[in-house]
Design an enzyme around this catalytic site. Structure first.
Site, PDB file in Angstrom:
ATOM      1  CG  ASP A  40      -9.157  -5.379   4.245  1.00 10.68           C
ATOM      2  OD1 ASP A  40     -10.260  -5.591   3.631  1.00 10.68           O
ATOM      3  OD2 ASP A  40      -8.830  -4.555   3.808  1.00 10.68           O
ATOM      4  CG  LEU A  92     -24.851  -0.337   7.098  1.00  7.16           C
ATOM      5  CD1 LEU A  92     -25.760  -0.101   7.539  1.00  7.16           C
ATOM      6  CD2 LEU A  92     -25.112   0.356   5.014  1.00  7.16           C
ATOM      7  N   GLY A 135      -3.522  -4.984   0.625  1.00  4.10           N
ATOM      8  CA  GLY A 135      -4.458  -6.542   0.072  1.00  4.10           C
ATOM      9  C   GLY A 135      -5.560  -6.576   1.033  1.00  4.10           C
ATOM     10  CG  ASP A 195      -2.141  -0.512   1.118  1.00  5.89           C
ATOM     11  OD1 ASP A 195      -2.129  -1.581   0.331  1.00  5.89           O
ATOM     12  OD2 ASP A 195      -2.550  -0.931   1.804  1.00  5.89           O
ATOM     13  CG  ASN A 204     -17.444  -1.285   0.745  1.00  7.02           C
ATOM     14  OD1 ASN A 204     -18.876  -1.615  -0.303  1.00  7.02           O
ATOM     15  ND2 ASN A 204     -16.718  -0.438   1.007  1.00  7.02           N
TER      16      ASN A 204
END
Ligand code: RIB
Length: 306
Positions: A256, A224, A42, A16, A187
């Protein structure tokens, strides 16, 4: 039959690269950011690290290149206690993600390139059949090829292993995957993509949950953001509030963290609704820290919030 235990995750690792700024640049524009971080990421890899730090034994099936990012992955697993089930590739680089983080509120936007992990095959999954079959929980997503996800879910389902499918990123996938899900965990953006209407409220999420059950999932877990997570089955529908553990500075790893925490609790036979609360606490702590895998809390930190 031997007792099933622990978690197997199939998914990708990428490095990242996160850029902190007050907005995304427009096309042909350059803006100055305020910070930069490089770290392990990831979705599948983050979920593995989250679950291991939350107390579970975790195997992670993936592919890496033979490069510095691949070494970052392996040192991350050694530190977190994740057992890597990895193929190293000579001819593919480890992937990377561009992550914009809004420096004012922690919101994020991501471009991910899977690299070596994008070459995961069904043979990779078949080679790990035994560890999937002996796990208590199997988790996968959509960042690696969908055929691999399907085979992992099939093997797990046939062996009576609890399955969690995180349909992220929001890509199309074949309908037969729904019937392989004990828990489908999108999500609000991913759920909207699947059901074909926007999700702007817990009521919208309940309607979406109904659609996911009609398609064949046993339970829907729709995250949410600051509104928490909806746990939706044919018997019950409960909105579990988000945990506020401090100032939100980076939401990139929130989903995650939730899935890793939930999977970890489920692998210890926790009641699913309590496992959702555990997942919400895991995510609530993770968003107070920068990065994805490095932000995942320990079991002791999570328990302090419950
Ligand atoms: O869910 C967050 C993750 O999505 C990031 O770590 C990035 O790598 C992308 O895979």
């Amino acid at each position: 039959m031997t007792q099933k235990s622990g978690i197997t995750v199939l998914g990708i690792f990428v490095a990242d690269t996160a850029y902190y700024a007050d907005r995304l640049p427009k096309i042909a524009e350059t803006i100055m950011g305020s910070d930069f971080t490089l770290g392990p990421g990831g979705k599948g890899s983050n979920q593995s690290v989250a679950a291991a730090r939350a107390g579970a034994e975790v195997n992670f099936i993936s592919r890496l290149g033979k490069d510095a990012f691949g070494e970052l992955a392996l040192s991350t697993y050694a530190a977190a206690g994740v057992t890597p089930k990895i193929i190293r590739m000579d001819d593919q680089p480890t992937g990377a993600a561009f992550i914009f983080v809004n420096e004012n509120n922690g919101d994020n936007a991501i471009i991910v390139v899977a690299g070596a992990a994008g070459k995961i095959t069904t043979a990779d999954v078949e080679a790990n059949r035994d560890i999937i079959e002996s796990s208590a929980v199997f988790v996968t997503q959509l960042e690696q090829p969908v055929e691999a996800a399907r085979l992992g879910l099939q093997i797990a389902r046939e062996a009576g292993v609890k399955t969690i499918f995180n349909p992220a990123p929001a890509l199309e996938f074949p309908d037969d995957l729904f019937g392989l899900c004990d828990y489908i965990a999108p999500n609000e953006v991913e759920a909207a993509e699947i059901v074909g209407f926007p999700i702007n409220s817990p009521q919208d999420a309940q309607r979406a949950g109904d659609v996911l059950l009609e398609k064949g999932a046993k339970a829907a877990l729709i995250t949410l953001g600051e509104d928490g997570a909806l746990y939706h089955t044919s018997q019950t529908s409960e909105l579990v509030p988000a945990v506020k553990a401090g100032t939100v500075i980076d939401t990139t790893g929130a989903g995650d963290a939730f899935i890793g925490g939930f999977a970890s609790a489920l692998s210890r036979d926790m009641d699913p609704l309590d496992a959702v609360r555990f997942g919400c606490a895991t995510a609530g702590i993770a968003v107070t820290r920068r990065g994805t895998a490095p932000a995942m809390p320990t079991l002791a930190e999570i328990e302090a919030y419950l």
